[in-house]
Design a protein around this motif. Structure first.
Motif, PDB file in Angstrom:
ATOM      1  N   ILE A 123       0.852  -1.190   0.000  1.00  0.00           N
ATOM      2  CA  ILE A 123       0.000   0.000   0.000  1.00  0.00           C
ATOM      3  C   ILE A 123       0.887   1.239   0.000  1.00  0.00           C
ATOM      4  O   ILE A 123       1.761   1.387   0.863  1.00  0.00           O
ATOM      5  CB  ILE A 123      -0.937  -0.001   1.222  1.00  0.00           C
ATOM      6  N   THR A 124       0.672   2.105  -0.961  1.00  0.00           N
ATOM      7  CA  THR A 124       1.448   3.336  -1.056  1.00  0.00           C
ATOM      8  C   THR A 124       0.586   4.513  -0.618  1.00  0.00           C
ATOM      9  O   THR A 124      -0.631   4.548  -0.876  1.00  0.00           O
ATOM     10  CB  THR A 124       1.931   3.566  -2.492  1.00  0.00           C
ATOM     11  N   GLN A 125       1.217   5.450   0.055  1.00  0.00           N
ATOM     12  CA  GLN A 125       0.495   6.625   0.549  1.00  0.00           C
ATOM     13  C   GLN A 125       0.351   7.650  -0.574  1.00  0.00           C
ATOM     14  O   GLN A 125       1.332   8.068  -1.184  1.00  0.00           O
ATOM     15  CB  GLN A 125       1.252   7.237   1.727  1.00  0.00           C
ATOM     16  N   ARG A 126      -0.894   8.019  -0.844  1.00  0.00           N
ATOM     17  CA  ARG A 126      -1.174   9.006  -1.880  1.00  0.00           C
ATOM     18  C   ARG A 126      -1.485  10.346  -1.237  1.00  0.00           C
ATOM     19  O   ARG A 126      -2.149  10.408  -0.194  1.00  0.00           O
ATOM     20  CB  ARG A 126      -2.354   8.558  -2.745  1.00  0.00           C
ATOM     21  N   LYS A 127      -1.019  11.384  -1.854  1.00  0.00           N
ATOM     22  CA  LYS A 127      -1.251  12.725  -1.339  1.00  0.00           C
ATOM     23  C   LYS A 127      -2.688  13.133  -1.614  1.00  0.00           C
ATOM     24  O   LYS A 127      -3.146  13.136  -2.767  1.00  0.00           O
ATOM     25  CB  LYS A 127      -0.268  13.709  -1.991  1.00  0.00           C
ATOM     26  N   LYS A 128      -3.417  13.462  -0.560  1.00  0.00           N
ATOM     27  CA  LYS A 128      -4.818  13.843  -0.691  1.00  0.00           C
ATOM     28  C   LYS A 128      -4.946  15.364  -0.706  1.00  0.00           C
ATOM     29  O   LYS A 128      -4.118  16.086  -0.137  1.00  0.00           O
ATOM     30  CB  LYS A 128      -5.639  13.269   0.473  1.00  0.00           C
ATOM     31  N   SER A 129      -6.008  15.804  -1.338  1.00  0.00           N
ATOM     32  CA  SER A 129      -6.291  17.247  -1.357  1.00  0.00           C
ATOM     33  C   SER A 129      -6.820  17.692   0.002  1.00  0.00           C
ATOM     34  O   SER A 129      -7.377  16.893   0.761  1.00  0.00           O
ATOM     35  CB  SER A 129      -7.309  17.557  -2.450  1.00  0.00           C
TER      36      SER A 129
END
Length: 356
Positions: A123-129
Protein backbone atom coordinates in the motif's frame (compact mmCIF):
# COMPACT_ATOMS: atom_id res chain seq x y z
CA UNK A 1 66.17 53.63 -21.48
CA UNK A 2 65.99 53.16 -17.73
CA UNK A 3 62.31 54.04 -17.61
CA UNK A 4 61.53 51.73 -20.54
CA UNK A 5 63.23 48.77 -18.85
CA UNK A 6 61.29 49.39 -15.63
CA UNK A 7 57.99 49.49 -17.52
CA UNK A 8 58.92 46.30 -19.39
CA UNK A 9 59.71 44.48 -16.16
CA UNK A 10 56.39 45.54 -14.64
CA UNK A 11 54.49 44.34 -17.71
CA UNK A 12 56.33 41.00 -17.71
CA UNK A 13 55.52 40.46 -14.04
CA UNK A 14 51.85 41.29 -14.64
CA UNK A 15 51.72 38.84 -17.55
CA UNK A 16 53.27 36.10 -15.38
CA UNK A 17 50.74 36.73 -12.63
CA UNK A 18 47.90 36.57 -15.11
CA UNK A 19 49.24 33.33 -16.58
CA UNK A 20 49.58 31.92 -13.06
CA UNK A 21 45.93 32.65 -12.40
CA UNK A 22 44.79 31.13 -15.68
CA UNK A 23 46.58 27.81 -15.52
CA UNK A 24 45.53 25.02 -17.82
CA UNK A 25 43.13 22.35 -16.58
CA UNK A 26 45.45 19.71 -18.03
CA UNK A 27 47.82 18.44 -15.34
CA UNK A 28 50.47 15.83 -16.10
CA UNK A 29 51.46 13.29 -13.43
CA UNK A 30 53.97 10.47 -13.65
CA UNK A 31 51.63 8.13 -11.75
CA UNK A 32 47.88 8.54 -12.09
CA UNK A 33 46.05 9.54 -8.92
CA UNK A 34 43.65 7.19 -7.14
CA UNK A 35 40.16 8.63 -6.69
CA UNK A 36 37.26 8.08 -4.32
CA UNK A 37 34.61 10.35 -5.82
CA UNK A 38 31.95 9.33 -3.31
CA UNK A 39 33.99 10.95 -0.51
CA UNK A 40 35.67 13.57 -2.81
CA UNK A 41 39.12 12.13 -2.12
CA UNK A 42 42.23 11.89 -4.31
CA UNK A 43 45.40 10.01 -3.36
CA UNK A 44 48.69 11.27 -4.83
CA UNK A 45 51.44 8.64 -4.52
CA UNK A 46 54.01 10.49 -6.66
CA UNK A 47 57.39 11.36 -5.15
CA UNK A 48 57.90 14.88 -3.82
CA UNK A 49 60.61 17.22 -5.10
CA UNK A 50 62.64 17.62 -1.94
CA UNK A 51 64.72 20.53 -3.30
CA UNK A 52 61.68 22.66 -4.15
CA UNK A 53 60.03 21.71 -0.86
CA UNK A 54 63.04 22.96 1.11
CA UNK A 55 63.59 26.11 -0.96
CA UNK A 56 59.99 27.41 -0.98
CA UNK A 57 57.71 25.23 1.10
CA UNK A 58 54.51 27.31 0.92
CA UNK A 59 54.60 27.84 -2.85
CA UNK A 60 55.38 24.19 -3.53
CA UNK A 61 52.51 22.89 -1.38
CA UNK A 62 50.09 25.44 -2.87
CA UNK A 63 50.94 24.36 -6.44
CA UNK A 64 50.73 20.68 -5.55
CA UNK A 65 47.32 21.14 -3.91
CA UNK A 66 46.04 23.16 -6.87
CA UNK A 67 47.07 20.47 -9.37
CA UNK A 68 45.52 17.63 -7.36
CA UNK A 69 42.26 19.54 -6.84
CA UNK A 70 42.15 20.25 -10.58
CA UNK A 71 42.50 16.56 -11.36
CA UNK A 72 39.73 15.72 -8.87
CA UNK A 73 37.41 18.30 -10.44
CA UNK A 74 38.18 16.90 -13.90
CA UNK A 75 37.06 13.46 -12.70
CA UNK A 76 33.87 14.88 -11.15
CA UNK A 77 32.88 16.62 -14.39
CA UNK A 78 33.13 13.31 -16.24
CA UNK A 79 30.21 11.91 -14.20
CA UNK A 80 26.65 12.02 -15.63
CA UNK A 81 24.75 15.21 -14.82
CA UNK A 82 21.12 15.81 -13.83
CA UNK A 83 18.89 18.87 -13.97
CA UNK A 84 16.93 19.59 -10.79
CA UNK A 85 14.95 22.84 -10.44
CA UNK A 86 16.79 24.40 -13.40
CA UNK A 87 20.12 23.56 -11.75
CA UNK A 88 22.72 21.15 -13.09
CA UNK A 89 23.81 18.67 -10.42
CA UNK A 90 26.02 15.59 -10.33
CA UNK A 91 25.11 12.46 -8.43
CA UNK A 92 28.19 11.10 -6.70
CA UNK A 93 28.78 7.34 -6.57
CA UNK A 94 29.04 5.37 -3.35
CA UNK A 95 32.25 5.92 -1.42
CA UNK A 96 34.89 3.19 -1.33
CA UNK A 97 36.96 4.46 1.62
CA UNK A 98 35.75 3.44 5.07
CA UNK A 99 35.98 6.54 7.23
CA UNK A 100 36.00 6.19 11.04
CA UNK A 101 33.04 7.46 13.06
CA UNK A 102 33.09 8.97 16.52
CA UNK A 103 29.77 7.26 17.29
CA UNK A 104 27.91 4.32 15.73
CA UNK A 105 25.64 4.97 12.78
CA UNK A 106 22.05 5.82 13.75
CA UNK A 107 19.62 2.94 13.56
CA UNK A 108 16.59 3.02 11.32
CA UNK A 109 13.35 4.21 12.85
CA UNK A 110 11.11 1.33 13.92
CA UNK A 111 7.97 0.91 11.81
CA UNK A 112 4.52 1.10 13.36
CA UNK A 113 1.93 -1.66 12.92
CA UNK A 114 0.21 0.17 10.08
CA UNK A 115 3.51 0.91 8.31
CA UNK A 116 4.48 -2.80 8.53
CA UNK A 117 1.07 -3.84 7.19
CA UNK A 118 1.23 -1.30 4.34
CA UNK A 119 4.73 -2.47 3.42
CA UNK A 120 3.64 -6.13 3.33
CA UNK A 121 0.53 -5.40 1.27
CA UNK A 122 2.23 -2.90 -1.03
CA UNK A 123 0.00 0.00 0.00
CA UNK A 124 1.45 3.34 -1.06
CA UNK A 125 0.50 6.63 0.55
CA UNK A 126 -1.17 9.01 -1.88
CA UNK A 127 -1.25 12.72 -1.34
CA UNK A 128 -4.82 13.84 -0.69
CA UNK A 129 -6.29 17.25 -1.36
CA UNK A 130 -7.08 19.48 1.60
CA UNK A 131 -10.77 19.86 0.64
CA UNK A 132 -13.42 17.61 -0.91
CA UNK A 133 -16.65 18.42 -2.73
CA UNK A 134 -19.80 17.64 -0.72
CA UNK A 135 -22.73 16.76 -3.00
CA UNK A 136 -25.31 17.32 -0.27
CA UNK A 137 -24.08 20.75 0.83
CA UNK A 138 -22.92 21.71 -2.68
CA UNK A 139 -19.66 23.24 -1.48
CA UNK A 140 -16.02 22.42 -0.79
CA UNK A 141 -15.49 21.02 2.72
CA UNK A 142 -12.05 20.62 4.32
CA UNK A 143 -10.98 17.13 5.36
CA UNK A 144 -10.26 18.16 8.96
CA UNK A 145 -10.61 21.16 11.26
CA UNK A 146 -13.46 23.10 12.81
CA UNK A 147 -15.04 23.79 9.40
CA UNK A 148 -15.29 20.04 8.84
CA UNK A 149 -17.12 19.68 12.18
CA UNK A 150 -19.50 22.54 11.31
CA UNK A 151 -20.24 20.95 7.94
CA UNK A 152 -21.01 17.59 9.56
CA UNK A 153 -23.30 19.29 12.06
CA UNK A 154 -25.08 21.16 9.28
CA UNK A 155 -25.48 18.03 7.17
CA UNK A 156 -26.57 15.68 9.95
CA UNK A 157 -29.01 17.95 11.79
CA UNK A 158 -31.62 15.17 11.61
CA UNK A 159 -30.75 11.58 12.56
CA UNK A 160 -33.05 8.66 11.84
CA UNK A 161 -33.95 6.54 14.86
CA UNK A 162 -34.24 2.77 14.23
CA UNK A 163 -37.59 1.11 14.90
CA UNK A 164 -36.34 -1.23 17.62
CA UNK A 165 -34.67 1.57 19.62
CA UNK A 166 -35.56 2.42 23.21
CA UNK A 167 -37.69 5.44 24.02
CA UNK A 168 -34.84 7.19 25.88
CA UNK A 169 -32.24 6.64 23.14
CA UNK A 170 -30.42 9.75 21.92
CA UNK A 171 -28.84 8.96 18.52
CA UNK A 172 -26.91 12.24 18.39
CA UNK A 173 -25.31 11.61 21.79
CA UNK A 174 -24.60 8.00 20.77
CA UNK A 175 -22.81 9.18 17.62
CA UNK A 176 -20.78 11.65 19.66
CA UNK A 177 -19.78 8.89 22.10
CA UNK A 178 -18.67 6.62 19.26
CA UNK A 179 -16.57 9.44 17.84
CA UNK A 180 -14.86 10.00 21.20
CA UNK A 181 -14.17 6.27 21.56
CA UNK A 182 -12.63 6.17 18.09
CA UNK A 183 -10.38 9.15 18.89
CA UNK A 184 -9.34 7.58 22.21
CA UNK A 185 -8.55 4.28 20.48
CA UNK A 186 -6.34 6.00 17.90
CA UNK A 187 -4.55 7.95 20.64
CA UNK A 188 -3.94 4.74 22.62
CA UNK A 189 -2.50 3.05 19.56
CA UNK A 190 -0.24 6.04 18.92
CA UNK A 191 1.08 5.92 22.48
CA UNK A 192 1.68 2.18 22.16
CA UNK A 193 3.76 2.73 19.04
CA UNK A 194 5.82 5.40 20.81
CA UNK A 195 6.35 3.11 23.82
CA UNK A 196 7.46 0.21 21.60
CA UNK A 197 9.96 2.44 19.80
CA UNK A 198 11.36 3.80 23.06
CA UNK A 199 11.82 0.31 24.51
CA UNK A 200 13.77 -0.79 21.44
CA UNK A 201 15.90 2.32 21.05
CA UNK A 202 16.74 3.57 24.53
CA UNK A 203 19.30 1.80 26.67
CA UNK A 204 17.99 0.46 29.94
CA UNK A 205 19.56 2.23 32.89
CA UNK A 206 19.44 1.38 36.58
CA UNK A 207 18.15 4.85 37.46
CA UNK A 208 15.15 6.02 35.44
CA UNK A 209 15.28 9.57 34.07
CA UNK A 210 11.59 9.82 33.34
CA UNK A 211 9.84 12.76 35.08
CA UNK A 212 8.24 11.86 38.41
CA UNK A 213 6.32 13.82 41.03
CA UNK A 214 8.91 13.34 43.76
CA UNK A 215 12.31 12.42 42.30
CA UNK A 216 14.81 10.84 44.66
CA UNK A 217 18.28 12.15 45.41
CA UNK A 218 19.83 9.51 43.12
CA UNK A 219 17.58 10.53 40.24
CA UNK A 220 18.41 14.22 40.70
CA UNK A 221 22.12 13.51 40.96
CA UNK A 222 21.97 11.36 37.82
CA UNK A 223 20.09 14.08 35.89
CA UNK A 224 22.59 16.75 36.94
CA UNK A 225 25.50 14.52 35.94
CA UNK A 226 24.05 13.81 32.47
CA UNK A 227 23.26 17.50 31.86
CA UNK A 228 26.74 18.48 33.03
CA UNK A 229 28.49 16.01 30.71
CA UNK A 230 26.25 16.54 27.65
CA UNK A 231 28.82 18.72 25.88
CA UNK A 232 31.50 18.19 23.26
CA UNK A 233 34.16 18.13 25.99
CA UNK A 234 32.07 15.74 28.16
CA UNK A 235 31.80 18.39 30.87
CA UNK A 236 35.53 19.04 31.16
CA UNK A 237 35.23 22.80 30.49
CA UNK A 238 31.65 23.17 31.73
CA UNK A 239 31.49 25.91 34.40
CA UNK A 240 29.49 25.30 37.57
CA UNK A 241 26.59 27.49 38.60
CA UNK A 242 26.64 29.69 41.68
CA UNK A 243 26.30 27.77 44.94
CA UNK A 244 26.34 24.52 43.00
CA UNK A 245 27.78 21.50 44.73
CA UNK A 246 30.35 19.45 42.84
CA UNK A 247 28.75 16.93 40.52
CA UNK A 248 28.97 13.44 41.93
CA UNK A 249 29.65 10.80 39.32
CA UNK A 250 27.09 8.06 39.64
CA UNK A 251 27.62 4.44 38.79
CA UNK A 252 29.44 1.51 40.28
CA UNK A 253 33.19 1.20 40.04
CA UNK A 254 34.62 -2.19 39.26
CA UNK A 255 37.17 -3.42 41.77
CA UNK A 256 39.94 -5.69 40.57
CA UNK A 257 42.35 -7.65 42.71
CA UNK A 258 45.97 -6.54 42.41
CA UNK A 259 48.27 -8.63 40.22
CA UNK A 260 50.83 -8.93 43.01
CA UNK A 261 49.16 -9.40 46.40
CA UNK A 262 48.85 -11.66 49.41
CA UNK A 263 50.04 -15.16 48.44
CA UNK A 264 48.27 -16.81 51.37
CA UNK A 265 44.93 -15.22 50.46
CA UNK A 266 45.30 -16.28 46.84
CA UNK A 267 46.16 -19.86 47.87
CA UNK A 268 43.11 -20.06 50.15
CA UNK A 269 40.84 -18.76 47.38
CA UNK A 270 42.18 -21.32 44.91
CA UNK A 271 41.76 -24.18 47.39
CA UNK A 272 38.15 -23.15 48.06
CA UNK A 273 37.40 -23.28 44.35
CA UNK A 274 39.06 -26.70 44.11
CA UNK A 275 36.98 -28.03 47.04
CA UNK A 276 33.78 -26.86 45.39
CA UNK A 277 34.72 -28.60 42.16
CA UNK A 278 35.68 -31.87 43.90
CA UNK A 279 32.60 -31.98 46.16
CA UNK A 280 29.86 -33.89 44.31
CA UNK A 281 27.11 -33.12 46.80
CA UNK A 282 26.03 -29.50 47.34
CA UNK A 283 26.91 -27.86 50.62
CA UNK A 284 24.06 -27.98 53.14
CA UNK A 285 23.05 -24.61 54.53
CA UNK A 286 21.56 -25.58 57.91
CA UNK A 287 20.22 -22.09 58.64
CA UNK A 288 18.34 -21.97 55.34
CA UNK A 289 17.03 -25.50 55.74
CA UNK A 290 15.69 -24.77 59.25
CA UNK A 291 13.92 -21.65 58.06
CA UNK A 292 12.34 -23.60 55.21
CA UNK A 293 11.23 -26.30 57.66
CA UNK A 294 9.63 -23.73 59.95
CA UNK A 295 7.90 -21.91 57.08
CA UNK A 296 6.19 -24.98 55.65
CA UNK A 297 2.35 -24.77 55.66
CA UNK A 298 1.78 -27.54 58.26
CA UNK A 299 4.86 -27.00 60.37
CA UNK A 300 3.17 -24.82 63.02
CA UNK A 301 -0.02 -26.88 63.47
CA UNK A 302 1.14 -28.74 66.56
CA UNK A 303 -1.80 -28.13 68.93
CA UNK A 304 -4.33 -30.88 69.23
CA UNK A 305 -2.33 -33.39 67.20
CA UNK A 306 -0.07 -34.85 69.87
CA UNK A 307 3.04 -33.67 68.07
CA UNK A 308 5.86 -32.20 70.07
CA UNK A 309 6.95 -28.78 68.81
CA UNK A 310 10.69 -28.66 68.13
CA UNK A 311 12.86 -25.64 68.64
CA UNK A 312 15.13 -24.18 66.03
CA UNK A 313 18.20 -25.57 67.82
CA UNK A 314 16.71 -29.09 67.91
CA UNK A 315 15.89 -28.86 64.18
CA UNK A 316 19.50 -27.93 63.47
CA UNK A 317 20.69 -30.98 65.40
CA UNK A 318 18.27 -33.25 63.52
CA UNK A 319 19.41 -31.86 60.19
CA UNK A 320 23.02 -32.39 61.24
CA UNK A 321 22.22 -36.06 61.96
CA UNK A 322 20.59 -36.41 58.55
CA UNK A 323 23.64 -34.94 56.94
CA UNK A 324 26.02 -37.41 58.62
CA UNK A 325 23.72 -40.42 58.40
CA UNK A 326 25.52 -43.55 57.19
CA UNK A 327 28.97 -42.56 58.47
CA UNK A 328 30.81 -44.99 60.73
CA UNK A 329 30.89 -44.46 64.47
CA UNK A 330 34.45 -43.85 65.53
CA UNK A 331 33.97 -45.17 69.09
CA UNK A 332 32.37 -48.57 68.41
CA UNK A 333 33.34 -49.09 64.77
CA UNK A 334 29.76 -49.70 63.66
CA UNK A 335 27.24 -47.55 61.85
CA UNK A 336 25.76 -44.63 63.67
CA UNK A 337 22.27 -45.41 64.87
CA UNK A 338 22.92 -49.20 64.98
CA UNK A 339 23.40 -51.36 68.11
CA UNK A 340 27.12 -51.61 68.87
CA UNK A 341 26.79 -53.15 72.44
CA UNK A 342 26.78 -56.94 72.85
CA UNK A 343 23.49 -58.32 74.20
CA UNK A 344 23.72 -59.86 77.72
CA UNK A 345 23.35 -63.63 78.18
CA UNK A 346 20.01 -65.07 79.26
CA UNK A 347 19.53 -65.84 82.94
CA UNK A 348 20.28 -69.50 83.71
CA UNK A 349 21.83 -70.16 80.40
CA UNK A 350 25.15 -71.74 79.71
CA UNK A 351 28.19 -70.04 78.34
CA UNK A 352 29.51 -71.39 75.16
CA UNK A 353 33.06 -71.22 74.11
CA UNK A 354 36.36 -73.02 74.06
CA UNK A 355 37.70 -74.29 77.33
CA UNK A 356 41.30 -73.75 78.09
Amino acid sequence: MMAASIVQNVLLKAAEDEAEKLKSIQVDKVVELEYDLGNLLAYDINDLDVNQLRSDKEAFLANLSRDNVQLLINQIFQLPTLKVDNEVVIKLPAGTTRLPRAKPAPKEKALSKWEKYAKEKGITQRKKSKATWDEELKKWVPRFGYKKALAEKEKNWVVEVPGNANDGMDPIALRKTKKQESVAKNELQRLRNISARMQKSKAKSKISLEPTERPTADQLNRSVFIAHTATASVGKFQPNLKEQKPVLKSGQKRHFDPLVGDLKKETTKSLDILDKLKNKKPKLDIEKAVNRELNQPGSLDYKGKGIEKKSKTQLKKDLGKRKHKGTKDKKFGGKKGGSAVRAPAKKGGKRTGNKN
